[in-house]
Design a protein around this motif. Sequence first.
Motif, PDB file in Angstrom:
ATOM      1  N   GLY A 207      16.305  -4.087   2.572  1.00 39.84           N
ATOM      2  CA  GLY A 207      17.170  -3.291   3.270  1.00 39.84           C
ATOM      3  C   GLY A 207      16.973  -2.592   4.368  1.00 39.84           C
ATOM      4  N   LEU A 208      17.945  -2.334   5.422  1.00 34.80           N
ATOM      5  CA  LEU A 208      17.483  -1.661   6.653  1.00 34.80           C
ATOM      6  C   LEU A 208      16.765  -0.320   6.585  1.00 34.80           C
ATOM      7  CD1 LEU A 208      18.366  -1.976   9.523  1.00 34.80           C
ATOM      8  CD2 LEU A 208      20.236  -0.266   9.386  1.00 34.80           C
TER       9      LEU A 208
ATOM     10  N   SER B 235       0.781  -1.150  -0.001  1.00 36.11           N
ATOM     11  CA  SER B 235      -0.003  -0.013   0.061  1.00 36.11           C
ATOM     12  C   SER B 235       0.897   1.063  -0.058  1.00 36.11           C
ATOM     13  CB  SER B 235      -0.746  -0.024   1.246  1.00 36.11           C
ATOM     14  OG  SER B 235      -1.709  -1.215   1.314  1.00 36.11           O
ATOM     15  N   VAL B 236       1.393   1.526  -1.155  1.00 34.16           N
ATOM     16  CA  VAL B 236       1.958   2.935  -1.452  1.00 34.16           C
ATOM     17  C   VAL B 236       1.415   3.824  -2.340  1.00 34.16           C
ATOM     18  CG1 VAL B 236       4.255   3.646  -2.178  1.00 34.16           C
ATOM     19  CG2 VAL B 236       4.211   1.296  -1.088  1.00 34.16           C
ATOM     20  N   PRO B 237       1.306   5.035  -1.702  1.00 34.66           N
ATOM     21  CA  PRO B 237       0.796   6.154  -2.717  1.00 34.66           C
ATOM     22  C   PRO B 237       1.798   6.095  -4.060  1.00 34.66           C
ATOM     23  CG  PRO B 237       0.979   6.878  -0.659  1.00 34.66           C
ATOM     24  CD  PRO B 237       1.936   5.826  -0.237  1.00 34.66           C
ATOM     25  N   THR B 238       1.050   6.532  -5.036  1.00 37.38           N
ATOM     26  CA  THR B 238       1.703   6.689  -6.172  1.00 37.38           C
ATOM     27  C   THR B 238       2.943   7.592  -6.435  1.00 37.38           C
ATOM     28  OG1 THR B 238      -0.547   6.399  -7.573  1.00 37.38           O
ATOM     29  CG2 THR B 238       1.278   7.251  -8.930  1.00 37.38           C
ATOM     30  N   LEU B 239       2.874   8.493  -5.471  1.00 38.46           N
ATOM     31  CA  LEU B 239       3.894   9.537  -5.420  1.00 38.46           C
ATOM     32  C   LEU B 239       5.180   8.861  -5.032  1.00 38.46           C
ATOM     33  CD1 LEU B 239       2.450  12.958  -4.195  1.00 38.46           C
ATOM     34  CD2 LEU B 239       3.282  12.439  -6.357  1.00 38.46           C
ATOM     35  N   PHE B 240       5.306   7.844  -4.121  1.00 39.79           N
ATOM     36  CA  PHE B 240       6.034   7.323  -3.361  1.00 39.79           C
ATOM     37  C   PHE B 240       6.585   5.880  -3.982  1.00 39.79           C
ATOM     38  CE2 PHE B 240       4.498  10.252  -0.427  1.00 39.79           C
ATOM     39  CZ  PHE B 240       5.443  10.977  -0.147  1.00 39.79           C
ATOM     40  N   THR B 241       6.047   5.254  -5.128  1.00 40.82           N
ATOM     41  CA  THR B 241       6.585   4.339  -5.485  1.00 40.82           C
ATOM     42  C   THR B 241       7.948   4.208  -6.223  1.00 40.82           C
ATOM     43  OG1 THR B 241       5.440   4.946  -7.521  1.00 40.82           O
ATOM     44  CG2 THR B 241       4.070   3.483  -6.380  1.00 40.82           C
ATOM     45  N   TRP B 242       8.517   5.367  -6.338  1.00 38.73           N
ATOM     46  CA  TRP B 242       9.824   5.353  -6.729  1.00 38.73           C
ATOM     47  C   TRP B 242      11.006   5.051  -5.884  1.00 38.73           C
ATOM     48  CZ3 TRP B 242      13.315   8.580  -4.343  1.00 38.73           C
ATOM     49  CH2 TRP B 242      12.803   9.665  -3.578  1.00 38.73           C
ATOM     50  N   LEU B 243      10.290   5.143  -4.662  1.00 41.35           N
ATOM     51  CA  LEU B 243      11.110   4.900  -3.228  1.00 41.35           C
ATOM     52  C   LEU B 243      10.642   3.623  -2.807  1.00 41.35           C
ATOM     53  CD1 LEU B 243      12.856   6.367  -1.009  1.00 41.35           C
ATOM     54  CD2 LEU B 243      10.890   6.912   0.182  1.00 41.35           C
ATOM     55  N   VAL B 244       9.544   3.335  -2.671  1.00 36.92           N
ATOM     56  CA  VAL B 244       9.109   1.898  -2.449  1.00 36.92           C
ATOM     57  C   VAL B 244       8.031   1.186  -3.269  1.00 36.92           C
ATOM     58  CG1 VAL B 244       8.036   0.495  -0.508  1.00 36.92           C
ATOM     59  CG2 VAL B 244       9.326   2.389   0.101  1.00 36.92           C
ATOM     60  N   PRO B 245       8.683   0.230  -4.066  1.00 34.14           N
ATOM     61  CA  PRO B 245       8.032   0.065  -5.539  1.00 34.14           C
ATOM     62  C   PRO B 245       6.826  -1.083  -4.890  1.00 34.14           C
ATOM     63  CG  PRO B 245       9.842  -0.995  -5.203  1.00 34.14           C
ATOM     64  CD  PRO B 245       9.922  -0.024  -4.286  1.00 34.14           C
ATOM     65  N   LYS B 246       5.769  -1.469  -5.414  1.00 30.73           N
ATOM     66  CA  LYS B 246       4.507  -2.173  -5.202  1.00 30.73           C
ATOM     67  C   LYS B 246       4.983  -3.462  -4.873  1.00 30.73           C
ATOM     68  CE  LYS B 246       0.656   0.118  -5.444  1.00 30.73           C
ATOM     69  NZ  LYS B 246      -0.659   0.107  -4.419  1.00 30.73           N
ATOM     70  N   THR B 247       6.006  -3.987  -5.695  1.00 32.79           N
ATOM     71  CA  THR B 247       6.367  -5.408  -5.528  1.00 32.79           C
ATOM     72  C   THR B 247       8.053  -5.399  -5.189  1.00 32.79           C
ATOM     73  OG1 THR B 247       7.102  -5.851  -7.839  1.00 32.79           O
ATOM     74  CG2 THR B 247       4.842  -6.268  -7.039  1.00 32.79           C
ATOM     75  N   GLY B 248       8.451  -6.380  -4.613  1.00 27.97           N
ATOM     76  CA  GLY B 248      10.009  -6.560  -4.444  1.00 27.97           C
ATOM     77  C   GLY B 248      10.163  -7.473  -3.345  1.00 27.97           C
ATOM     78  N   ASN B 249      11.510  -7.373  -2.443  1.00 27.48           N
ATOM     79  CA  ASN B 249      11.482  -8.371  -1.438  1.00 27.48           C
ATOM     80  C   ASN B 249      10.588  -8.046  -0.290  1.00 27.48           C
ATOM     81  OD1 ASN B 249      13.534  -9.471  -2.907  1.00 27.48           O
ATOM     82  ND2 ASN B 249      15.110  -8.507  -1.675  1.00 27.48           N
ATOM     83  N   HIS B 250       9.999  -6.810  -0.453  1.00 30.26           N
ATOM     84  CA  HIS B 250       8.899  -6.670   0.821  1.00 30.26           C
ATOM     85  C   HIS B 250       7.624  -7.175   0.422  1.00 30.26           C
ATOM     86  CE1 HIS B 250       9.061  -3.531  -2.175  1.00 30.26           C
ATOM     87  NE2 HIS B 250       7.897  -3.167  -2.058  1.00 30.26           N
ATOM     88  N   LEU B 251       7.266  -7.607  -0.827  1.00 35.25           N
ATOM     89  CA  LEU B 251       5.896  -7.984  -1.187  1.00 35.25           C
ATOM     90  C   LEU B 251       5.281  -9.109  -0.189  1.00 35.25           C
ATOM     91  CD1 LEU B 251       3.384  -7.794  -2.980  1.00 35.25           C
ATOM     92  CD2 LEU B 251       4.525  -9.527  -4.212  1.00 35.25           C
ATOM     93  N   VAL B 252       6.150 -10.206   0.111  1.00 37.77           N
ATOM     94  CA  VAL B 252       5.487 -11.166   1.021  1.00 37.77           C
ATOM     95  C   VAL B 252       5.169 -10.672   2.311  1.00 37.77           C
ATOM     96  CG1 VAL B 252       5.922 -13.569   1.836  1.00 37.77           C
ATOM     97  CG2 VAL B 252       6.709 -12.866  -0.383  1.00 37.77           C
ATOM     98  N   PRO B 253       6.169  -9.882   2.909  1.00 38.94           N
ATOM     99  CA  PRO B 253       5.771  -9.340   4.267  1.00 38.94           C
ATOM    100  C   PRO B 253       4.497  -8.476   4.212  1.00 38.94           C
ATOM    101  CG  PRO B 253       8.405  -9.389   4.146  1.00 38.94           C
ATOM    102  CD  PRO B 253       7.727  -9.746   2.797  1.00 38.94           C
ATOM    103  N   ALA B 254       4.722  -7.658   3.214  1.00 37.50           N
ATOM    104  CA  ALA B 254       3.363  -6.566   3.017  1.00 37.50           C
ATOM    105  C   ALA B 254       1.993  -7.637   3.063  1.00 37.50           C
ATOM    106  CB  ALA B 254       3.507  -6.012   1.770  1.00 37.50           C
ATOM    107  N   LEU B 255       2.154  -8.686   2.199  1.00 34.16           N
ATOM    108  CA  LEU B 255       0.920  -9.279   2.228  1.00 34.16           C
ATOM    109  C   LEU B 255       0.511  -9.810   3.636  1.00 34.16           C
ATOM    110  CD1 LEU B 255       1.390 -11.304  -1.136  1.00 34.16           C
ATOM    111  CD2 LEU B 255      -0.065  -9.407  -0.750  1.00 34.16           C
TER     112      LEU B 255
END
Length: 288
Positions: free
Chosen positions: A131-132, A74-94
Amino acid sequence: MISDPSPQPHRFHDGGTDTEPPDPDAEPRIVLERDVQGERELFRMLRRIGYRDEEYGELLVPADLDSFRTDLTSVPTLFTWLVPKTGNHLVPALLHDGLVDPTGQQYVGPPIDRPDADRILRRAMRDTHVGLVRRWLMWSAVTLATIHVGTPSWSRLRHLCYVLAADGTLALIAALGTVATLDLVDVVDWLPWMGERPWWLELVGGLAGAVVIPLLLGLLWGRFAVAGAITGIALAVLLHVTVLLAAVTVLYQAAERLARRTPLAAAVAGAVVVLSCAVLTTLLVAAS
């Protein structure tokens, strides 16, 4: 205190389906089905995620595969350059989406309140090698959401205090960032850490203030002081980038809307913009 224990990716495993049991020895399988609801793009999970948390033990998300929906990260469109919708963080986000589902019934495991679910997210991101900096930024963002949503264990007064502290400090940081910008271009001279100095010293002073001031204001967030400091510093440092991206986004959306509703007007407007830019460029080159 921010610590960084070693990642333990084996804590995640395949949570199975309604007809297949969880497999503690298999890696999680993310299988999604797209479900567009109006202008919202949501996804239905076709397999569960299993996670063995160091504090709460075995967790399965979602409890109900048929009704659970997620928008991924759940990332606002403005910040997807910083935190994309998918990646290593997807599974924890789900996993986090299931833990904080408004129904409170989209995970299998012991009772977990929302602040603890946020901490589970942070630990889970560690275990997927996020990443930390990114995981603490994401934790701070979901903590801000938790402050606004609240939790049943808080009294109304405590909830109000958290909201006022968070929103008040962020508003103050945004205001100070605006004043700092005006100070840098010598419109005002209100901030003592910038003052009347060479522009580069004012810039350094502004950046220093963008770190120190949010650190102090973050203390007003109480138990969420670390999240307050991180959120405040991120806002102060990214304020100008965010404003610029917001302006570009508004222009883009306006252009899309105009092109969709009145293509001819959009073509004329585009031609006027291009012609104006060409004339301006010519005049500037001629004047140089």
